[in-house]
Design a protein around this motif. Structure first.
Motif, mmCIF file in Angstrom:
data_model
loop_
_atom_site.group_PDB
_atom_site.id
_atom_site.type_symbol
_atom_site.label_atom_id
_atom_site.label_comp_id
_atom_site.label_asym_id
_atom_site.label_seq_id
_atom_site.Cartn_x
_atom_site.Cartn_y
_atom_site.Cartn_z
ATOM 1 N N ASP A 19 0.819 -1.211 0.000
ATOM 2 C CA ASP A 19 0.000 0.000 0.000
ATOM 3 C C ASP A 19 0.858 1.268 0.000
ATOM 4 O OD1 ASP A 19 0.778 -0.886 2.608
ATOM 5 O OD2 ASP A 19 -0.602 0.548 3.494
ATOM 6 N N LEU A 20 2.098 1.161 0.456
ATOM 7 C CA LEU A 20 2.989 2.319 0.460
ATOM 8 C C LEU A 20 3.819 2.419 -0.813
ATOM 9 C CD1 LEU A 20 4.479 2.181 4.089
ATOM 10 C CD2 LEU A 20 2.658 3.669 3.232
ATOM 11 N N CYS A 21 4.067 1.297 -1.438
ATOM 12 C CA CYS A 21 5.007 1.239 -2.566
ATOM 13 C C CYS A 21 4.574 2.157 -3.698
ATOM 14 C CB CYS A 21 5.099 -0.200 -3.069
ATOM 15 S SG CYS A 21 6.164 -0.404 -4.508
ATOM 16 N N ILE A 22 5.540 2.925 -4.219
ATOM 17 C CA ILE A 22 5.270 3.797 -5.363
ATOM 18 C C ILE A 22 5.919 3.273 -6.640
ATOM 19 C CG2 ILE A 22 4.854 5.876 -4.001
ATOM 20 C CD1 ILE A 22 7.772 6.697 -4.604
ATOM 21 N N GLN A 33 13.801 0.813 -6.813
ATOM 22 C CA GLN A 33 15.131 0.832 -6.202
ATOM 23 C C GLN A 33 15.449 -0.471 -5.482
ATOM 24 O OE1 GLN A 33 12.925 3.277 -6.129
ATOM 25 N NE2 GLN A 33 13.874 5.295 -5.958
ATOM 26 N N CYS A 34 14.436 -1.084 -4.897
ATOM 27 C CA CYS A 34 14.667 -2.352 -4.188
ATOM 28 C C CYS A 34 15.099 -3.450 -5.150
ATOM 29 C CB CYS A 34 13.408 -2.769 -3.438
ATOM 30 S SG CYS A 34 11.939 -2.899 -4.474
ATOM 31 N N VAL A 35 14.513 -3.461 -6.335
ATOM 32 C CA VAL A 35 14.864 -4.465 -7.332
ATOM 33 C C VAL A 35 16.301 -4.250 -7.791
ATOM 34 C CG1 VAL A 35 14.263 -5.442 -9.577
ATOM 35 C CG2 VAL A 35 12.469 -4.594 -8.065
ATOM 36 N N PHE A 36 16.676 -2.999 -7.940
ATOM 37 C CA PHE A 36 18.036 -2.666 -8.323
ATOM 38 C C PHE A 36 19.021 -3.136 -7.251
ATOM 39 C CE2 PHE A 36 21.622 0.335 -8.501
ATOM 40 C CZ PHE A 36 22.035 0.123 -9.800
ATOM 41 N N ALA A 37 18.657 -2.944 -5.983
ATOM 42 C CA ALA A 37 19.563 -3.290 -4.882
ATOM 43 C C ALA A 37 19.622 -4.791 -4.628
ATOM 44 C CB ALA A 37 19.124 -2.565 -3.612
ATOM 45 N N ALA A 38 18.524 -5.486 -4.842
ATOM 46 C CA ALA A 38 18.461 -6.905 -4.478
ATOM 47 C C ALA A 38 17.519 -7.647 -5.433
ATOM 48 C CB ALA A 38 17.993 -7.054 -3.031
ATOM 49 N N ARG A 67 5.463 -5.918 -10.056
ATOM 50 C CA ARG A 67 4.328 -6.392 -10.851
ATOM 51 C C ARG A 67 4.346 -5.713 -12.212
ATOM 52 N NH1 ARG A 67 0.034 -6.001 -6.180
ATOM 53 N NH2 ARG A 67 -0.452 -4.014 -7.128
ATOM 54 N N ASP A 68 4.045 -6.502 -13.227
ATOM 55 C CA ASP A 68 4.039 -5.959 -14.580
ATOM 56 C C ASP A 68 3.018 -4.830 -14.715
ATOM 57 O OD1 ASP A 68 5.991 -7.660 -15.472
ATOM 58 O OD2 ASP A 68 4.579 -9.150 -16.250
ATOM 59 N N GLU A 69 1.852 -4.987 -14.082
ATOM 60 C CA GLU A 69 0.754 -4.047 -14.324
ATOM 61 C C GLU A 69 1.058 -2.645 -13.803
ATOM 62 O OE1 GLU A 69 0.817 -7.408 -13.077
ATOM 63 O OE2 GLU A 69 -0.805 -6.960 -11.672
ATOM 64 N N ASP A 70 1.593 -2.563 -12.591
ATOM 65 C CA ASP A 70 1.699 -1.245 -11.961
ATOM 66 C C ASP A 70 3.043 -0.995 -11.271
ATOM 67 O OD1 ASP A 70 1.445 -3.024 -9.909
ATOM 68 O OD2 ASP A 70 -0.499 -2.302 -9.215
ATOM 69 N N VAL A 97 4.273 -2.318 -8.670
ATOM 70 C CA VAL A 97 4.298 -2.519 -7.217
ATOM 71 C C VAL A 97 5.184 -3.707 -6.878
ATOM 72 C CG1 VAL A 97 2.874 -3.238 -5.238
ATOM 73 C CG2 VAL A 97 2.107 -1.390 -6.730
ATOM 74 N N VAL A 98 5.866 -3.545 -5.768
ATOM 75 C CA VAL A 98 6.874 -4.524 -5.356
ATOM 76 C C VAL A 98 6.267 -5.914 -5.141
ATOM 77 C CG1 VAL A 98 6.640 -3.935 -2.894
ATOM 78 C CG2 VAL A 98 8.784 -4.909 -3.735
ATOM 79 N N VAL A 99 7.046 -6.931 -5.522
ATOM 80 C CA VAL A 99 6.723 -8.324 -5.236
ATOM 81 C C VAL A 99 7.889 -8.891 -4.434
ATOM 82 C CG1 VAL A 99 6.289 -10.607 -6.206
ATOM 83 C CG2 VAL A 99 5.431 -8.571 -7.383
ATOM 84 N N LEU A 100 7.588 -9.389 -3.265
ATOM 85 C CA LEU A 100 8.626 -9.996 -2.435
ATOM 86 C C LEU A 100 8.852 -11.436 -2.899
ATOM 87 C CD1 LEU A 100 10.514 -9.815 -0.003
ATOM 88 C CD2 LEU A 100 8.573 -10.476 1.437
ATOM 89 N N LEU A 101 10.071 -11.741 -3.276
ATOM 90 C CA LEU A 101 10.376 -13.072 -3.814
ATOM 91 C C LEU A 101 10.765 -14.056 -2.724
ATOM 92 C CD1 LEU A 101 12.476 -12.010 -6.927
ATOM 93 C CD2 LEU A 101 10.033 -12.559 -6.830
#
Ligand code: SF4
Length: 67
Positions: free
Chosen positions: A10-13, A17-22, A29-32, A34-38
């Protein structure tokens, strides 16, 4: 040491940057964008990358808690 990662969708914009870092721990998510925790439980050698991602997130949507 290991850790638990949590993300607040709900906070993710969707800046990514998180994907870049880790990229092993976070995706978007492809649609919008928003972060997906793997991986909620990172391997010990992934914890520092998880913390970097949390520090980089502009809206503090990522928390990394020691377990
Ligand atoms: S860095 Fe934060 S705001 Fe950006 S995609 Fe990752 S969780 Fe979302």
């Amino acid at each position: 040491v290991t850790a638990t990662i949590r993300v607040r969708e709900d906070l993710c914009i969707g800046g990514g940057q998180c994907v870049f870092a880790a990229p092993d721990l976070f995706a978007q998510r492809d649609e919008d964008g928003v972060v997906v925790l793997l991986a909620e439980r990172p391997a010990p050698e992934q914890v520092s990358a998880a913390r970097r991602a949390a520090a980089l997130c502009p809206v503090s949507a990522i928390s990394v808690t020691d377990v």
